[in-house]
Design an enzyme around this catalytic site. Structure first.
Site, short mmCIF file in Angstrom:
data_model
loop_
_atom_site.label_atom_id
_atom_site.label_comp_id
_atom_site.label_asym_id
_atom_site.label_seq_id
_atom_site.Cartn_x
_atom_site.Cartn_y
_atom_site.Cartn_z
CG MET A 1 -2.07 -0.94 1.17
SD MET A 1 -3.22 -0.69 2.54
CE MET A 1 -3.81 0.97 2.21
CB VAL A 4 8.15 2.67 5.89
CG1 VAL A 4 8.55 3.29 7.24
CG2 VAL A 4 6.76 2.06 5.98
CE LYS A 19 2.24 1.68 5.55
NZ LYS A 19 1.77 0.47 6.26
CG ASP A 114 -1.82 -9.37 7.82
OD1 ASP A 114 -1.74 -10.61 7.68
OD2 ASP A 114 -1.20 -8.57 7.10
#
Length: 217
Positions: A1, A4, A19, A114
């Site tokens: 996504m 960083v 991020k 997750d």
């Protein structure tokens, strides 16, 4: 996504991890909502074993970001690749710290969904561990990446301010999110009613991996 970066808070002269959401995902409302939710979920927990969020926002008109503490160490996944498996005492210590962090998340209605070795960061230290053991060196862990977390009701009997309810568009029945090797059966089935117990299953799968040197499945 996203990516960083190591960065500097110029006002406080402090190094941080920054991020940012990938530019091609910014126009997709669901991805943007998940990115914002990740920062919000981590910030709402307030536990020493959850990565700390310092700031968030949108730079200009199209660069969503959040700043978090810059950690020194490595992921549990990297440690397992290096060592194969860990000692019983060290594995239990890491699992107990993970459970403490997730317990704090569940008290405010956040389900991680997750948890895996990549999302458990080991901050190497020497001395007694936070759970009371005497490991040399010992691990101080940080649970990372709440990008697919779920805002649900707090667990029964839990105290603390519950997180806001999650928009239904972010958790749909049939949407399979997570990492298969550590995913509970109900999560793998795409159930919308997944709750805090899916995280407990993931801790068990991670513990198995630490002790045996491989995932259970």
């Amino acid at each position: 996504m996203g990516a960083v970066y190591e960065a500097e808070d110029t006002l406080l002269a402090k190094r941080v991890a920054l991020k940012v959401l990938s530019a091609d995902l910014v126009p997709v409302r669901e991805h943007l909502a998940r990115f914002v939710r990740e920062a919000r979920a981590a910030a709402s927990i307030g536990h020493p074993s959850i990565v700390e969020i310092y700031d968030s926002g949108i730079e200009g008109q199209d660069l969503p970001f959040f700043a978090m503490e810059l950690l020194q160490g490595c992921s549990l996944a990297a440690e397992l690749r290096e060592r194969g498996r860990l000692s019983v005492a060290r594995s239990i210590d890491i699992a107990c710290q993970s459970l403490a962090a997730l317990g704090a998340a569940h008290k405010v209605g956040v389900v991680h969904r997750d948890l895996k070795p990549d999302n458990i960061f080991l901050c190497f230290e020497t001395g007694s561990s936070p759970t009371g053991g005497a490991l040399e060196p010992c691990d101080r862990i940080k649970v990372l990446d709440f990008g697919i977390s779920k805002f649900a009701g707090p667990v029964a009997g839990a105290e603390g301010r519950p997180a806001a309810a999650e928009p239904s568009t972010l958790t749909r029945t049939g949407a399979i999110l997570g990492t298969p090797q550590y995913m509970s059966p109900e999560q793998a089935a795409g159930s919308k009613s997944v709750d805090h117990r899916t995280d407990l299953y993931a801790v068990g799968a991670v513990l198995y991996h630490m002790l045996s040197g491989r995932p259970p499945f």
